[in-house]
Design an enzyme around this catalytic site. Structure first.
Site, mmCIF file in Angstrom:
data_model
loop_
_atom_site.group_PDB
_atom_site.id
_atom_site.type_symbol
_atom_site.label_atom_id
_atom_site.label_comp_id
_atom_site.label_asym_id
_atom_site.label_seq_id
_atom_site.Cartn_x
_atom_site.Cartn_y
_atom_site.Cartn_z
ATOM 1 N N GLY A 19 -4.052 -4.443 6.116
ATOM 2 C CA GLY A 19 -2.977 -4.180 7.075
ATOM 3 C C GLY A 19 -3.203 -2.881 7.827
ATOM 4 N N LYS B 212 -3.055 4.959 -2.382
ATOM 5 C CA LYS B 212 -4.008 5.765 -1.639
ATOM 6 C C LYS B 212 -4.464 6.902 -2.554
ATOM 7 C CE LYS B 212 -3.899 3.672 2.310
ATOM 8 N NZ LYS B 212 -5.080 3.021 2.885
ATOM 9 N N LYS C 122 -9.674 -7.309 7.942
ATOM 10 C CA LYS C 122 -8.667 -6.882 8.926
ATOM 11 C C LYS C 122 -9.133 -7.436 10.277
ATOM 12 C CE LYS C 122 -7.265 -2.485 6.914
ATOM 13 N NZ LYS C 122 -7.424 -1.020 7.050
ATOM 14 N N ASP D 54 -13.613 -1.900 3.356
ATOM 15 C CA ASP D 54 -12.666 -2.040 4.465
ATOM 16 C C ASP D 54 -13.380 -1.517 5.723
ATOM 17 O OD1 ASP D 54 -9.288 -0.617 4.995
ATOM 18 O OD2 ASP D 54 -10.726 -1.464 6.394
ATOM 19 N N SER E 144 0.862 -1.189 0.000
ATOM 20 C CA SER E 144 0.000 0.000 0.000
ATOM 21 C C SER E 144 0.895 1.235 0.000
ATOM 22 C CB SER E 144 -0.887 -0.004 1.251
ATOM 23 O OG SER E 144 -1.651 1.184 1.319
ATOM 24 N N LYS F 20 -1.118 -0.962 -4.446
ATOM 25 C CA LYS F 20 -2.320 -0.241 -4.007
ATOM 26 C C LYS F 20 -1.918 1.205 -3.777
ATOM 27 C CE LYS F 20 -4.667 -0.144 0.439
ATOM 28 N NZ LYS F 20 -5.363 -0.961 1.467
ATOM 29 N N GLU G 165 -11.237 0.572 -3.297
ATOM 30 C CA GLU G 165 -11.454 0.279 -1.870
ATOM 31 C C GLU G 165 -12.053 1.466 -1.139
ATOM 32 O OE1 GLU G 165 -7.890 -1.188 0.006
ATOM 33 O OE2 GLU G 165 -8.757 -1.147 2.012
ATOM 34 N N ASP H 249 -7.251 2.885 -2.847
ATOM 35 C CA ASP H 249 -7.953 2.919 -1.568
ATOM 36 C C ASP H 249 -8.195 4.372 -1.184
ATOM 37 O OD1 ASP H 249 -7.259 1.578 1.806
ATOM 38 O OD2 ASP H 249 -8.988 2.615 0.940
HETATM 39 C C1 LIG Z 1 -1.853 -0.471 4.699
HETATM 40 C C2 LIG Z 1 -3.071 0.372 4.676
HETATM 41 O O1 LIG Z 1 -3.325 1.068 3.737
HETATM 42 N N1 LIG Z 1 -3.868 0.299 5.765
HETATM 43 C C3 LIG Z 1 -5.145 0.927 5.981
HETATM 44 C C4 LIG Z 1 -5.019 2.410 6.235
HETATM 45 C C5 LIG Z 1 -4.151 2.723 7.380
HETATM 46 C C6 LIG Z 1 -3.093 3.540 7.139
HETATM 47 C C7 LIG Z 1 -2.270 3.958 8.156
HETATM 48 C C8 LIG Z 1 -2.475 3.528 9.449
HETATM 49 C C9 LIG Z 1 -1.640 3.925 10.493
HETATM 50 C C10 LIG Z 1 -1.866 3.482 11.768
HETATM 51 C C11 LIG Z 1 -2.921 2.638 12.017
HETATM 52 C C12 LIG Z 1 -3.760 2.236 10.991
HETATM 53 C C13 LIG Z 1 -3.543 2.689 9.701
HETATM 54 C C14 LIG Z 1 -4.390 2.271 8.651
HETATM 55 C C15 LIG Z 1 -6.148 0.686 4.866
HETATM 56 O O2 LIG Z 1 -6.092 -0.322 4.173
HETATM 57 O O3 LIG Z 1 -7.062 1.501 4.746
HETATM 58 MG MG LIG Z 2 -8.349 0.431 3.352
#
Ligand SMILES: CC(=O)N[C@@H](Cc1ccc2ccccc2c1)C(=O)O
Ligand SMILES: [Mg+2]
Length: 372
Positions: A295, A168, A267, A243, A140, A166, A218, A193
Site C-alpha cells: 500500500g 516499521k 505495488k 518492495d 502497517s 506489520k 521487508e 518493514d
Molecule cells: C503502508 C506502507 O507501509 N507503505 C509503504 C511505505 C510508505 C509509507 C508512507 C507513504 C506515504 C506516502 C506515499 C507512500 C508511502 C509509502 C511500504 O510498504 O513500504
Molecule cells: Mg515496504
C-alpha cells in the site's frame, strides 16, 4: 476508445495519525488524482507518490509535470497513430520511451483502463482474474515515540480485526518493539518493514530478529542491493520480502534467480501499473514465490484497484489493503470497511467506486484539464 482529455488534480488529505517510517513522517497525504475522459466513460487513477521524493524518486508535483509535459502529448500521438485500436493496453508502450516515472505511468494507465472497463461493464477484479470476493487485510504501523504507544496501536489494530501486523523498523527501533509485541500479543501474524534502512554490515543484528518467528523481513537493504539481500538470505532464517527493489517483472525475475527474495510485495504503482503487477503475480506463481499487495496510503480510488488485485490466486498473504479509516477521516470515495478482518472486492464496472464530487473538490488544491 477515444480519449478526449486527461484531468489531473493535486489533492491534500489530512492523515488521522502521523505515519512515521525510516524515511520520514507524513501527516498529510498529497495525492495526484487522474481522471481520463473518453467518449464512452470516465475513468480514475491515483499516483502513489507523495509531496517529497522520500519513498522513491517520484513526487506529486513532478508526476503532474511529467504527465502534462510528456505523457499527454505521447498519448495524443498514440491515438493519432492507432485510431480506434487505442486502448489501455497501448498506454505502457506509448509511454515506454520515457524512463521510469512508474507511479505517474500507473496513474494514467489505471484511469484509462478504468474508463475502458466501465464502458464494457467489466469489473477490475474480473479483468485482472480475481478468484475471491473479499481479501484478508493486514495493517502497517508506523514508528512511535514509545513502546507503550506501539502496543496500544497493535491492540487497537487487532481489535479492529486486522489479521496481520506489520511494524516499521529502523536502526534503534527494531529488536525492542518486536520483542515487546511478541511478549504482549503472542504468536500473531507479525512482520517488519525497514524501507531500506539497514546495510549488509547489520546482518548480525538482523539475524537476532530470527528469534521472533516473523512472517517476513521487508526491504532491509537499499533497493539496488540485490546481492546484499541474497547474502543476507543466507545468514538469517526470516524470509526476505522485497518492495522498493521490485520495479518490474524483470526485476522480480532477477531477484528470484539471485536468491535475494522469498516473498514479493506487489505495488502496482511502483511497477508502472496493474497490467505489469499481473505479470509479476504470474512470474512469482511460476516460481512458487508468495506475493501480497502493498500500500501507498491510497485513497479509495487506488484502494479499490488494490483490493481487486489482492484477490488474484497468488496473493497468499494478507496485504496492506487496510480500511479507509486507517488513514483518512473522510475518503475520496465511500470508505472501505474491514469486516471480520476482510475487505469486500468491488463488483461494479471498472474500479466499482467513484470519487464523491464535493469531497474531491474540498480536498483539491490544483486542477488541470489536458485535452488529448
Ligand atoms: C503502508 C506502507 O507501509 N507503505 C509503504 C511505505 C510508505 C509509507 C508512507 C507513504 C506515504 C506516502 C506515499 C507512500 C508511502 C509509502 C511500504 O510498504 O513500504
Ligand atoms: Mg515496504
Amino acid at each position: 476508445m477515444k480519449l478526449a482529455a486527461i484531468e489531473t488534480r493535486i489533492v491534500e488529505m489530512p492523515l488521522v495519525t502521523p505515519f512515521r517510517t525510516s524515511f520520514g513522517t507524513e501527516t498529510m497525504r498529497q495525492v495526484l488524482v487522474v481522471r481520463a475522459e473518453t467518449d464512452e466513460a470516465e475513468g480514475w487513477g491515483e499516483c502513489g507518490a507523495s509531496e517529497a521524493p522520500l519513498y522513491s524518486s517520484e513526487y506529486t508535483e513532478g508526476a503532474a509535470a511529467v504527465i502534462r509535459e510528456f505523457f499527454v502529448p505521447a498519448l495524443r500521438d498514440a491515438q493519432r497513430d492507432l485510431g480506434d485500436d487505442f486502448d489501455a493496453h497501448r498506454v505502457a508502450p506509448a509511454l515506454a520511451a520515457f524512463k521510469e516515472h512508474r507511479l505517474a505511468k500507473s496513474a494514467i494507465e489505471t484511469a484509462i483502463l478504468d474508463a475502458q472497463l466501465r464502458a464494457q461493464g467489466i469489473s477490475f477484479a474480473s479483468a485482472l482474474g480475481a478468484v475471491r470476493e473479499s481479501v484478508p487485510c493486514g495493517v502497517s504501523l508506523g514508528i512511535t515515540d514509545t513502546i507503550d504507544q506501539l502496543l496500544d496501536t497493535v491492540a487497537a489494530s487487532l481489535d479492529a480485526g486486522y489479521v496481520r501486523i506489520k511494524l516499521k523498523i529502523e536502526p534503534g527501533w527494531d529488536l525492542d518493539p518486536v520483542r515487546a509485541v511478541r511478549e504482549r500479543f503472542g504468536d500473531i501474524d507479525l512482520q517488519v518493514d525497514a524501507n531500506a534502512a539497514y546495510r549488509r554490515s547489520d546482518a548480525r543484528l538482523l539475524a537476532k530478529l530470527d528469534a521472533f518467528d516473523l512472517t517476513l523481513l521487508e526491504q532491509p537493504l537499499p533497493a539496488d542491493d540485490l546481492l546484499g539481500h541474497a547474502a543476507l538470505a543466507r545468514e538469517i532464517t526470516t524470509p526476505i520480502c522485497l518492495d522498493e527493489s521490485i520495479t518490474s517483472a524483470r526485476a522480480a525475475a532477477t531477484a528470484i534467480e539471485l536468491g535475494a527474495v522469498h516473498i514479493v510485495n506487489i505495488k502496482p504503482g511502483r511497477v508502472g501499473g496493474y497490467l505489469e503487477a499481473r505479470r509479476i503475480h504470474d512470474l512469482c506463481a511460476a516460481h512458487d514465490v508468495p506475493v501480497w499487495c502493498g500500500g501507498m496510503l491510497e485513497t479509495g480510488i487506488g484502494r479499490a484497484a488494490n483490493v481487486a488485485l489482492a484477490a488474484l490466486p497468488g496473493f497468499l498473504l494478507p496485504g496492506d489493503t487496510s480500511a479507509s479509516e486507517r488513514y483518512f477521516a473522510t475518503d475520496l470515495t465511500e470508505p472501505f470497511r474491514l469486516e471480520e478482518g476482510r475487505i469486500a472486492v468491488p463488483t461494479g464496472p471498472g474500479l466499482g467506486v467513484t470519487p464523491i464530487p464535493e469531497v474531491l473538490d474540498r480536498f483539491t488544491v490544483r486542477q488541470d484539464r489536458l485535452p488529448c
